[in-house]
Structures are given as C-alpha cells and as structure tokens.
Design a protein around this motif. Sequence first.
Motif, PDB file in Angstrom:
ATOM      1  N   SER A  85       0.488  -1.460  -0.040  1.00 26.11           N
ATOM      2  CA  SER A  85       0.201  -0.237   0.091  1.00 26.11           C
ATOM      3  C   SER A  85       0.537   1.442  -0.623  1.00 26.11           C
ATOM      4  CB  SER A  85      -0.928  -0.075   1.132  1.00 26.11           C
ATOM      5  OG  SER A  85      -0.264  -0.006   2.384  1.00 26.11           O
ATOM      6  N   PRO A 118      -2.606   5.865  -9.890  1.00 28.04           N
ATOM      7  CA  PRO A 118      -1.238   5.086  -8.766  1.00 28.04           C
ATOM      8  C   PRO A 118      -1.431   3.607  -9.136  1.00 28.04           C
ATOM      9  CG  PRO A 118      -2.052   6.683  -7.364  1.00 28.04           C
ATOM     10  CD  PRO A 118      -2.923   6.710  -9.033  1.00 28.04           C
ATOM     11  N   ILE A 119      -0.771   2.393  -9.601  1.00 28.58           N
ATOM     12  CA  ILE A 119      -0.820   1.324  -9.495  1.00 28.58           C
ATOM     13  C   ILE A 119      -1.819   0.194  -8.613  1.00 28.58           C
ATOM     14  CG2 ILE A 119       1.188   0.244  -8.474  1.00 28.58           C
ATOM     15  CD1 ILE A 119       1.478  -1.378 -10.679  1.00 28.58           C
ATOM     16  N   THR A 120      -2.608  -0.084  -8.390  1.00 24.57           N
ATOM     17  CA  THR A 120      -3.256  -1.191  -7.765  1.00 24.57           C
ATOM     18  C   THR A 120      -2.782  -2.172  -7.050  1.00 24.57           C
ATOM     19  OG1 THR A 120      -3.947  -2.950  -9.153  1.00 24.57           O
ATOM     20  CG2 THR A 120      -4.820  -0.585  -8.766  1.00 24.57           C
ATOM     21  N   ALA A 121      -3.100  -2.516  -6.091  1.00 27.66           N
ATOM     22  CA  ALA A 121      -2.212  -3.821  -4.774  1.00 27.66           C
ATOM     23  C   ALA A 121      -2.435  -4.668  -5.490  1.00 27.66           C
ATOM     24  CB  ALA A 121      -2.799  -3.431  -3.141  1.00 27.66           C
ATOM     25  N   GLY A 176      -0.370   3.385 -12.805  1.00 29.03           N
ATOM     26  CA  GLY A 176      -1.408   2.633 -13.633  1.00 29.03           C
ATOM     27  C   GLY A 176      -2.284   3.032 -14.682  1.00 29.03           C
ATOM     28  N   CYS A 190       2.319   1.930  -3.354  1.00 30.96           N
ATOM     29  CA  CYS A 190       1.245   2.154  -4.379  1.00 30.96           C
ATOM     30  C   CYS A 190       0.718   3.796  -4.373  1.00 30.96           C
ATOM     31  CB  CYS A 190       0.297   1.434  -4.438  1.00 30.96           C
ATOM     32  SG  CYS A 190       0.429  -0.351  -5.101  1.00 30.96           S
ATOM     33  N   VAL A 248       0.065  -4.970  -8.908  1.00 34.74           N
ATOM     34  CA  VAL A 248       1.802  -5.748  -7.763  1.00 34.74           C
ATOM     35  C   VAL A 248       1.737  -7.332  -7.477  1.00 34.74           C
ATOM     36  CG1 VAL A 248       2.857  -4.781  -6.175  1.00 34.74           C
ATOM     37  CG2 VAL A 248       1.748  -3.137  -7.560  1.00 34.74           C
TER      38      VAL A 248
END
Length: 300
Positions: free
Chosen positions: A152, A214-217, A209, A155, A220
């Motif tokens: 978290s 932001p890219i999500t957990a 993302g 991200c 990842v």
Amino acid sequence: MSSDALRTQVEAYLEHLSVERRLSANTTENYRRDLMAMIDWMAETGIVRFADIDGERLRGFIAGEHRRGLSPKSLQRRLSALRSFFRHQLKRGSLAANPAQGLRAPKAPRKLPQILDPDEMTQLVEVPTDAPLGLRDRAMLELLYSSGLRVSELCALRWRDLDLAEALVRVNGKGGKMRIVPVGSHALTALTEWKTDQRAAIESPVFPGRAGKPITARAVQLRLRQLAQQQGIWKRVHPHLLRHSFASHVLESSGDLRGVQELLGHADIATTQIYTHLDFQRLAKVYDDAHPRAKRRSKA
C-alpha cells in the motif's frame, strides 16, 4: 428436542448471519460446519437442548475435537462460531448464559514468515530492463526490497516523496504515520532510470497504473507472481514476502531488532515508544551496514 429441531435453530441463525449481518457465503458455511459438529456431538452424548450445555461440557467437546486432530487454528474458529451462536441465543432469551464465554482453544504455534534468501532475492530483482515495463518492474522490486515497504505504501508513492539525491523515501504508513526510510544504491539506480524514462512530474505516481492513477495493490501482486516465475523462482512470491526478506536480512546481519522495527514502521504504540530514542543517523548506519543491496555510492 430432536437433532432436526436443533438444526432448524442453527439454520435460522445462519440466515440471520447471511441476511441481516451480510456475512459472506464462505463465512456462513464455516459457521454451519462448526455448529453442525456441535449438534453431532450433542447427539452422541445425549444432550437434547442447547440450554443443557454448560462450560464444562463444552470444554470437553473442544478437548475431544483437539484429540481427534483438529488444529488449534480450526478450534479457535470453532469456538468463535459457538460464542457467536450462543450470544445470539442469549439475546433471544433461549439461554440464561453463554457456555462458550471464557473458553479458549489451545494456542496455535506461531508460523514464521517465509523469506527469500539473498541469492534468491538478487535473482528476483534483476529482471531485464529492456523488456516492456522492465524499468518499472526493476524499480518496483528494488524499492520494495530495499526499503521494506508495504504494498500500500509503494502504490501511494509520488515522486515528491523520493529524495534521490539523499537516498531517502518518505512513507505514509499505517494510521497516517510518516516515516523516512533509506533507499539502497541498486534501488536508486533503478528509480533514476525509471524516472528518466517516464519524464515524470513531481506530483505523478512513482508507479502509475491505468489512466495515470497509482498502480493498485492487486496489480503489483499479480506482476510479482509473473516476474518470480519468469526469473525461475517457484516460491509463492508476493509483496509482503519482500518486506519479510528485507527485515530478516537486515536483522540477521545487524542483530539490531529495534532498528529494524523502526525501519519497518511498526504501528503498535508500545513498540513505537521503545524505539523513539533511536535517531535517524543510527538507523541509516544499521541499514547501510546490513542490507545486502544498500551499499551507497561514494559522493564525489
């Protein structure tokens, strides 16, 4: 009261869990399994009403389940289901007391987290940077391991949180607790190359993302699994495994438990109070001396 009548009461309770408390189907099914096991035990021992169960008898039921091979974790879940059911019966006026109140299952042995050894860790993070998203993947892996971040925290990072000149990252941890963590030289190199490739603004996510968010957990987690297999590592690799590996490797080399826990940003207030006297310079030295991939480049 017949077993069928007892089962009818249990089914009514399960419907309450599903409809009114909106518990998941999986949780409700687990409760059903645990409560039906109790009804089978009641039939075997001649107990015909829930009101006839006292704490001593219920303790005997749990002990019998333990002898039968049920694990401490399963027993804990079973007792939780029984406590909840009897509490519901108590509120309805069907019972005078909760016989499961105060009962405790045997303690489950603490399971130590799996880690990657330093060689496996090196094998994982050194993904080819000429592949599609290779620079991003390398920077992501290096930073997770270099600084022991939660997924978290990774991200949520924006470029403003990284001080590449000073090799530091500012992390917004659990409960909004900020901490500053060192960044190792390999991670610095990977991040610098990734930033140059992105031409990223200071307010941009370090790892974007879709649509620049932001890219999500979850993204990842899936990418780490793919990269691990690609790199020939067949353990179950996930973001927290890199955090465990970070902590284990630094602790093994330094022996400084307090320093490692400060670097990890533990949220427990008692733990935090113990480590408040540690200044950042000491933490940085613990990190530099111990982390397998943290040797700093000498400044000119």
